[in-house]
Design a protein around this motif. Structure first.
Motif, PDB file in Angstrom:
ATOM      1  N   THR A  55      14.249 -12.197 -15.848  1.00  0.00           N
ATOM      2  CA  THR A  55      14.102 -11.187 -14.998  1.00  0.00           C
ATOM      3  C   THR A  55      12.681 -11.060 -14.425  1.00  0.00           C
ATOM      4  O   THR A  55      11.711 -11.363 -15.187  1.00  0.00           O
ATOM      5  N   ARG A  56      12.601 -10.267 -13.260  1.00  0.00           N
ATOM      6  CA  ARG A  56      11.253 -10.120 -12.838  1.00  0.00           C
ATOM      7  C   ARG A  56      10.397  -9.319 -13.768  1.00  0.00           C
ATOM      8  O   ARG A  56       9.326  -9.554 -14.037  1.00  0.00           O
ATOM      9  N   ILE A  57      11.298  -8.489 -14.586  1.00  0.00           N
ATOM     10  CA  ILE A  57      10.335  -7.303 -15.556  1.00  0.00           C
ATOM     11  C   ILE A  57      10.092  -8.289 -16.596  1.00  0.00           C
ATOM     12  O   ILE A  57       8.956  -8.123 -17.306  1.00  0.00           O
ATOM     13  N   GLU A  58      10.689  -9.103 -17.187  1.00  0.00           N
ATOM     14  CA  GLU A  58      10.368 -10.061 -18.268  1.00  0.00           C
ATOM     15  C   GLU A  58       9.177 -10.958 -17.867  1.00  0.00           C
ATOM     16  O   GLU A  58       8.241 -11.236 -18.628  1.00  0.00           O
ATOM     17  N   GLU A  59       9.308 -11.413 -16.531  1.00  0.00           N
ATOM     18  CA  GLU A  59       8.187 -12.546 -16.107  1.00  0.00           C
ATOM     19  C   GLU A  59       6.863 -11.492 -15.920  1.00  0.00           C
ATOM     20  O   GLU A  59       5.851 -11.994 -16.365  1.00  0.00           O
ATOM     21  N   PHE A  60       6.824 -10.250 -15.588  1.00  0.00           N
ATOM     22  CA  PHE A  60       5.825  -9.381 -15.288  1.00  0.00           C
ATOM     23  C   PHE A  60       5.335  -9.338 -16.660  1.00  0.00           C
ATOM     24  O   PHE A  60       4.126  -9.291 -17.214  1.00  0.00           O
ATOM     25  N   ASP A  61       6.145  -8.924 -17.889  1.00  0.00           N
ATOM     26  CA  ASP A  61       5.647  -8.702 -19.146  1.00  0.00           C
ATOM     27  C   ASP A  61       5.105  -9.904 -19.899  1.00  0.00           C
ATOM     28  O   ASP A  61       3.967  -9.977 -20.638  1.00  0.00           O
ATOM     29  N   MET A  62       5.679 -10.906 -19.323  1.00  0.00           N
ATOM     30  CA  MET A  62       5.312 -12.307 -19.910  1.00  0.00           C
ATOM     31  C   MET A  62       3.622 -12.494 -19.430  1.00  0.00           C
ATOM     32  O   MET A  62       2.901 -13.005 -20.274  1.00  0.00           O
ATOM     33  N   THR A  63       3.522 -12.423 -18.382  1.00  0.00           N
ATOM     34  CA  THR A  63       2.242 -12.660 -17.560  1.00  0.00           C
ATOM     35  C   THR A  63       1.161 -11.736 -18.146  1.00  0.00           C
ATOM     36  O   THR A  63      -0.021 -12.164 -18.414  1.00  0.00           O
ATOM     37  N   VAL A  64       1.507 -10.259 -18.396  1.00  0.00           N
ATOM     38  CA  VAL A  64       0.621  -9.449 -18.937  1.00  0.00           C
ATOM     39  C   VAL A  64       0.138  -9.866 -20.282  1.00  0.00           C
ATOM     40  O   VAL A  64      -1.009  -9.982 -20.826  1.00  0.00           O
ATOM     41  N   ALA A  65       1.296 -10.205 -21.148  1.00  0.00           N
ATOM     42  CA  ALA A  65       0.943 -10.715 -22.437  1.00  0.00           C
ATOM     43  C   ALA A  65       0.155 -12.160 -22.554  1.00  0.00           C
ATOM     44  O   ALA A  65      -0.518 -12.085 -23.284  1.00  0.00           O
ATOM     45  N   SER A  66       0.483 -13.054 -21.753  1.00  0.00           N
ATOM     46  CA  SER A  66      -0.171 -14.254 -22.118  1.00  0.00           C
ATOM     47  C   SER A  66      -1.489 -14.277 -21.481  1.00  0.00           C
ATOM     48  O   SER A  66      -2.768 -14.952 -22.148  1.00  0.00           O
ATOM     49  N   THR A  67      -1.931 -13.212 -20.512  1.00  0.00           N
ATOM     50  CA  THR A  67      -3.467 -13.270 -20.039  1.00  0.00           C
ATOM     51  C   THR A  67      -4.141 -12.435 -21.094  1.00  0.00           C
ATOM     52  O   THR A  67      -5.076 -12.767 -21.366  1.00  0.00           O
ATOM     53  N   ALA A  68      -3.418 -11.414 -21.483  1.00  0.00           N
ATOM     54  CA  ALA A  68      -4.092 -10.647 -22.620  1.00  0.00           C
ATOM     55  C   ALA A  68      -4.548 -11.434 -23.897  1.00  0.00           C
ATOM     56  O   ALA A  68      -5.520 -11.443 -24.289  1.00  0.00           O
ATOM     57  N   ALA A  69      -3.574 -12.278 -24.263  1.00  0.00           N
ATOM     58  CA  ALA A  69      -3.878 -13.284 -25.333  1.00  0.00           C
ATOM     59  C   ALA A  69      -4.935 -14.321 -24.989  1.00  0.00           C
ATOM     60  O   ALA A  69      -5.788 -14.645 -25.828  1.00  0.00           O
ATOM     61  N   TYR A  70      -4.711 -14.623 -23.900  1.00  0.00           N
ATOM     62  CA  TYR A  70      -5.984 -15.415 -23.341  1.00  0.00           C
ATOM     63  C   TYR A  70      -7.250 -14.907 -23.683  1.00  0.00           C
ATOM     64  O   TYR A  70      -8.330 -15.368 -24.136  1.00  0.00           O
ATOM     65  N   LEU A  71      -7.454 -13.648 -23.082  1.00  0.00           N
ATOM     66  CA  LEU A  71      -8.947 -12.815 -23.074  1.00  0.00           C
ATOM     67  C   LEU A  71      -8.881 -12.399 -24.586  1.00  0.00           C
ATOM     68  O   LEU A  71     -10.176 -12.476 -24.935  1.00  0.00           O
ATOM     69  N   ARG A  72      -8.106 -12.086 -25.422  1.00  0.00           N
ATOM     70  CA  ARG A  72      -8.406 -11.981 -26.826  1.00  0.00           C
ATOM     71  C   ARG A  72      -8.867 -12.917 -27.484  1.00  0.00           C
ATOM     72  O   ARG A  72      -9.743 -12.897 -28.317  1.00  0.00           O
ATOM     73  N   GLY A  73      -8.574 -14.410 -27.052  1.00  0.00           N
ATOM     74  CA  GLY A  73      -9.196 -15.484 -27.640  1.00  0.00           C
ATOM     75  C   GLY A  73     -10.395 -15.946 -27.097  1.00  0.00           C
ATOM     76  O   GLY A  73     -11.172 -16.072 -28.089  1.00  0.00           O
ATOM     77  N   LEU A  74     -11.109 -14.979 -26.002  1.00  0.00           N
ATOM     78  CA  LEU A  74     -12.220 -15.304 -25.700  1.00  0.00           C
ATOM     79  C   LEU A  74     -13.206 -13.887 -26.182  1.00  0.00           C
ATOM     80  O   LEU A  74     -14.586 -14.149 -26.155  1.00  0.00           O
ATOM     81  N   TRP A  75     -12.823 -13.047 -26.335  1.00  0.00           N
ATOM     82  CA  TRP A  75     -13.543 -11.583 -26.650  1.00  0.00           C
ATOM     83  C   TRP A  75     -12.852 -10.999 -28.016  1.00  0.00           C
ATOM     84  O   TRP A  75     -11.910 -10.213 -28.029  1.00  0.00           O
ATOM     85  N   PRO A  76     -13.552 -11.237 -29.174  1.00  0.00           N
ATOM     86  CA  PRO A  76     -13.252 -10.608 -30.331  1.00  0.00           C
ATOM     87  C   PRO A  76     -13.045  -8.938 -30.235  1.00  0.00           C
ATOM     88  O   PRO A  76     -12.563  -8.348 -30.975  1.00  0.00           O
ATOM     89  N   GLU A  77     -13.887  -8.419 -29.342  1.00  0.00           N
ATOM     90  CA  GLU A  77     -13.757  -7.067 -29.196  1.00  0.00           C
ATOM     91  C   GLU A  77     -12.310  -6.494 -28.630  1.00  0.00           C
ATOM     92  O   GLU A  77     -11.940  -5.280 -28.830  1.00  0.00           O
ATOM     93  N   LEU A  78     -11.479  -7.355 -28.454  1.00  0.00           N
ATOM     94  CA  LEU A  78     -10.116  -7.113 -28.052  1.00  0.00           C
ATOM     95  C   LEU A  78      -9.109  -7.240 -28.875  1.00  0.00           C
ATOM     96  O   LEU A  78      -7.668  -6.980 -28.930  1.00  0.00           O
ATOM     97  N   GLU A  79      -9.543  -7.411 -30.218  1.00  0.00           N
ATOM     98  CA  GLU A  79      -8.688  -7.822 -31.554  1.00  0.00           C
ATOM     99  C   GLU A  79      -7.755  -6.944 -31.926  1.00  0.00           C
ATOM    100  O   GLU A  79      -6.605  -7.171 -31.802  1.00  0.00           O
ATOM    101  N   HIS A  80      -8.217  -5.737 -31.714  1.00  0.00           N
ATOM    102  CA  HIS A  80      -7.328  -4.416 -32.081  1.00  0.00           C
ATOM    103  C   HIS A  80      -6.863  -3.439 -30.886  1.00  0.00           C
ATOM    104  O   HIS A  80      -6.371  -2.343 -31.058  1.00  0.00           O
ATOM    105  N   VAL A  81      -7.022  -3.928 -29.718  1.00  0.00           N
ATOM    106  CA  VAL A  81      -6.716  -3.434 -28.356  1.00  0.00           C
ATOM    107  C   VAL A  81      -5.373  -3.636 -28.234  1.00  0.00           C
ATOM    108  O   VAL A  81      -4.803  -4.699 -28.451  1.00  0.00           O
ATOM    109  N   THR A  82      -4.423  -2.347 -28.054  1.00  0.00           N
ATOM    110  CA  THR A  82      -3.199  -2.537 -27.793  1.00  0.00           C
ATOM    111  C   THR A  82      -2.875  -2.532 -26.097  1.00  0.00           C
ATOM    112  O   THR A  82      -3.490  -1.943 -25.433  1.00  0.00           O
TER     113      THR A  82
END
Length: 122
Positions: free
Chosen positions: A15-42
């Motif tokens: 669904t569009r909602i699932e696509e939105f959630d997946m886009t946010v989650a994958s982008t956040a995971a990418y940025l977590r890999g670059l920035w250790p400061e994001l490790e414990h950010v929800t």
């Protein structure tokens, strides 16, 4: 003419909602890999905030440094960043842009600093 793989009579795989959630989650995971400061950010997605409309802007995300949380408001992002019908790729890029800007806000940096070298022009 092209049509979705699922055809006109079957529901889409996501669904569009699932696509939105997946886009946010994958982008956040990418940025977590670059920035250790994001490790414990929800990273959280909600439909809309209680009070999103202000005199000069509409909230699309909220950064809470104390709770180490970034909340994305799906409806304001989708409604105000809507592209023409059928341009899912552009919508995905706009959602990713919101994630980059929210993380930059959390880190106190410019969004272009978050992934140096990713957008090199050759």
């Amino acid at each position: 003419m092209r049509s979705p793989v699922t055809g006109p009579h079957l529901e889409p795989l996501r669904t569009r909602i699932e696509e939105f959630d997946m886009t946010v989650a994958s982008t956040a995971a990418y940025l977590r890999g670059l920035w250790p400061e994001l490790e414990h950010v929800t990273f959280q997605v909600v439909d809309a905030p209680a009070e999103a409309i202000h005199d000069d802007h509409v909230d699309r995300w909220k950064v809470d440094h104390d709770e180490r949380r970034i909340v994305f408001f799906r409806l304001p992002i989708v409604r105000f960043l809507r592209t023409q019908e059928g341009e899912e790729k552009d919508e995905k890029l706009l959602i990713e842009s919101c994630v980059f800007r929210a993380v930059a806000d959390f880190l106190g940096r410019d969004p272009w600093e978050l992934a140096p070298g990713r957008y090199r022009h050759f």
